[in-house]
Design a protein around this motif. Structure first.
Motif, short mmCIF file in Angstrom:
data_model
loop_
_atom_site.label_atom_id
_atom_site.label_comp_id
_atom_site.label_asym_id
_atom_site.label_seq_id
_atom_site.Cartn_x
_atom_site.Cartn_y
_atom_site.Cartn_z
N ARG A 2 -58.67 -80.61 -10.18
CA ARG A 2 -58.58 -80.99 -8.79
C ARG A 2 -57.96 -79.83 -8.04
O ARG A 2 -56.95 -79.28 -8.43
CB ARG A 2 -57.67 -82.20 -8.70
CG ARG A 2 -57.45 -82.71 -7.31
CD ARG A 2 -56.66 -83.97 -7.51
NE ARG A 2 -56.38 -84.61 -6.25
CZ ARG A 2 -56.09 -85.90 -6.19
NH1 ARG A 2 -56.06 -86.60 -7.29
NH2 ARG A 2 -55.81 -86.45 -5.05
N PRO A 16 -65.43 -76.72 4.07
CA PRO A 16 -65.87 -77.42 2.85
C PRO A 16 -65.68 -76.57 1.61
O PRO A 16 -65.72 -75.34 1.66
CB PRO A 16 -67.35 -77.68 3.11
CG PRO A 16 -67.75 -76.76 4.20
CD PRO A 16 -66.52 -76.48 5.01
N ALA A 17 -65.46 -77.25 0.49
CA ALA A 17 -65.36 -76.57 -0.80
C ALA A 17 -66.71 -76.70 -1.50
O ALA A 17 -67.32 -77.75 -1.47
CB ALA A 17 -64.27 -77.21 -1.63
N TYR A 18 -67.18 -75.63 -2.09
CA TYR A 18 -68.46 -75.64 -2.77
C TYR A 18 -68.24 -75.82 -4.25
O TYR A 18 -67.48 -75.08 -4.88
CB TYR A 18 -69.22 -74.33 -2.50
CG TYR A 18 -69.81 -74.30 -1.10
CD1 TYR A 18 -68.97 -74.16 0.00
CD2 TYR A 18 -71.17 -74.44 -0.90
CE1 TYR A 18 -69.50 -74.16 1.29
CE2 TYR A 18 -71.70 -74.43 0.38
CZ TYR A 18 -70.86 -74.29 1.47
OH TYR A 18 -71.39 -74.30 2.73
N LEU A 19 -68.90 -76.83 -4.80
CA LEU A 19 -68.79 -77.10 -6.22
C LEU A 19 -69.83 -76.27 -6.95
O LEU A 19 -71.02 -76.40 -6.68
CB LEU A 19 -69.00 -78.60 -6.47
CG LEU A 19 -68.71 -79.10 -7.87
CD1 LEU A 19 -67.21 -79.00 -8.18
CD2 LEU A 19 -69.18 -80.53 -8.05
N LEU A 36 -64.36 -75.14 -7.73
CA LEU A 36 -64.49 -75.28 -6.28
C LEU A 36 -64.15 -73.95 -5.64
O LEU A 36 -63.09 -73.37 -5.89
CB LEU A 36 -63.51 -76.34 -5.78
CG LEU A 36 -63.86 -77.78 -6.13
CD1 LEU A 36 -62.64 -78.67 -5.98
CD2 LEU A 36 -65.00 -78.29 -5.28
N CYS A 83 -64.82 -86.03 -0.95
CA CYS A 83 -64.62 -86.51 -2.32
C CYS A 83 -64.07 -87.92 -2.24
O CYS A 83 -63.15 -88.19 -1.48
CB CYS A 83 -63.66 -85.60 -3.05
SG CYS A 83 -62.93 -86.32 -4.54
N VAL A 90 -66.66 -81.70 0.11
CA VAL A 90 -67.32 -81.00 -0.98
C VAL A 90 -68.79 -80.80 -0.67
O VAL A 90 -69.45 -81.70 -0.15
CB VAL A 90 -67.18 -81.82 -2.29
CG1 VAL A 90 -67.90 -81.14 -3.44
CG2 VAL A 90 -65.73 -82.02 -2.65
N ARG A 92 -72.24 -79.91 -2.64
CA ARG A 92 -72.83 -79.79 -3.97
C ARG A 92 -74.30 -80.15 -3.85
O ARG A 92 -74.77 -80.59 -2.81
CB ARG A 92 -72.14 -80.70 -4.97
CG ARG A 92 -72.06 -82.16 -4.54
CD ARG A 92 -71.94 -83.07 -5.72
NE ARG A 92 -73.13 -82.92 -6.55
CZ ARG A 92 -73.12 -83.06 -7.88
NH1 ARG A 92 -72.02 -83.36 -8.51
NH2 ARG A 92 -74.22 -82.91 -8.57
N CYS A 103 -64.87 -84.26 -6.22
CA CYS A 103 -64.68 -82.81 -6.31
C CYS A 103 -64.47 -82.38 -7.74
O CYS A 103 -64.63 -81.22 -8.07
CB CYS A 103 -63.51 -82.38 -5.43
SG CYS A 103 -61.91 -82.84 -6.10
N SER A 104 -64.06 -83.27 -8.62
CA SER A 104 -63.62 -82.82 -9.92
C SER A 104 -63.65 -83.97 -10.91
O SER A 104 -63.72 -85.14 -10.54
CB SER A 104 -62.19 -82.32 -9.82
OG SER A 104 -61.39 -83.37 -9.32
#
Ligand SMILES: [Zn+2]
Ligand SMILES: [Zn+2]
Ligand SMILES: [Zn+2]
Length: 164
Positions: A2, A16-19, A36, A83, A90, A92, A103-104
Motif C-alpha cells: 500500500r 492518480p497513481a498508475y498501477l 504504484l 481504491c 488508481v 489501471r 491499489c494493492s
C-alpha cells in the motif's frame, strides 16, 4: 504494498497513481509484483500510443524493482478510480475478471477481511424490527433477529398493502 508515494521517484501522489506490473528482486530471488508510480513516471515509460512501441532508452528501474510497460489487465486503461480500500486514485487496465479497483494486495485483503467481518454473524446490534430483541447474528445490516421475524415482517407488509 500500500503506498501513498511513487515507487519510482518517492514523491507523494498529487494525481492518480498508475498501477504497473513489475519485477522485484532481493539477492538472486525475483518475483512479479505490482507497483504504484506517478503519472510523470508512467508517461515517460509507457508505449507510444501512436506507434505502440515502447521507448527503449527509458529507465524503469526503481529501488530493487523494474516496472514493465505490459498492461495490468487485458482491457483498456480505466479512468482514475478510487481504491476501494484506501481511496487512492488508481489508474489501471480493465479486466473481465476485475470486480473492484484496489491499489494493492493489502487493500484487497483488508477489504475482503472487512467484508468477511461484516458477514461474520455478529448482526447489527440493533433491535429486531419485529420482536425488539437485539440482533446478534447475521449481517451487519440485518433488520431482524431471525428468519421467522423477517417472514413475519414480510407477511405484515404484504397484508398491509392495499389490494388492487
Ligand atoms: Zn514518480
Ligand atoms: Zn488502496
Ligand atoms: Zn425478532
Amino acid at each position: 504494498m500500500r503506498g501513498d508515494k511513487c515507487a519510482m521517484c518517492g514523491d507523494p501522489f498529487n494525481g492518480p497513481a498508475y498501477l504497473v506490473n513489475a519485477t522485484r528482486w532481493k539477492g538472486r530471488r525475483r518475483w512479479g509484483t505490482r507497483e504504484l508510480i506517478c503519472e510523470a513516471d508512467y508517461l515517460r515509460g509507457r508505449p507510444d500510443p501512436e506507434t505502440n512501441t515502447v521507448p527503449l532508452d527509458v529507465d524503469r528501474t526503481g529501488d530493487h524493482f523494474q516496472w514493465h510497460p505490459r498492461p495490468t489487465g487485458r482491457g483498456d486503461l480505466l479512468p482514475p478510480t478510487p481504491c476501494e480500500g484506501c481511496g487512492l486514485l488508481v489508474v489501471r487496465h480493465g479486466d473481465p475478471l476485475l470486480k473492484r479497483v484496489t491499489c494493492s494486495a493489502s487493500c484487497l485483503t483488508s477489504l475482503s477481511d472487512s467484508r468477511n467481518a461484516a458477514r461474520g454473524n455478529k448482526g447489527s446490534g440493533k433491535p429486531c424490527e419485529t420482536c425488539d430483541q437485539p440482533i446478534t447474528t447475521g449481517r451487519a445490516d440485518s433488520r431482524y433477529c431471525k428468519p421467522a421475524c423477517r417472514q413475519k415482517a414480510y407477511r405484515r407488509r404484504t397484508a398491509a398493502r392495499p389490494h388492487v
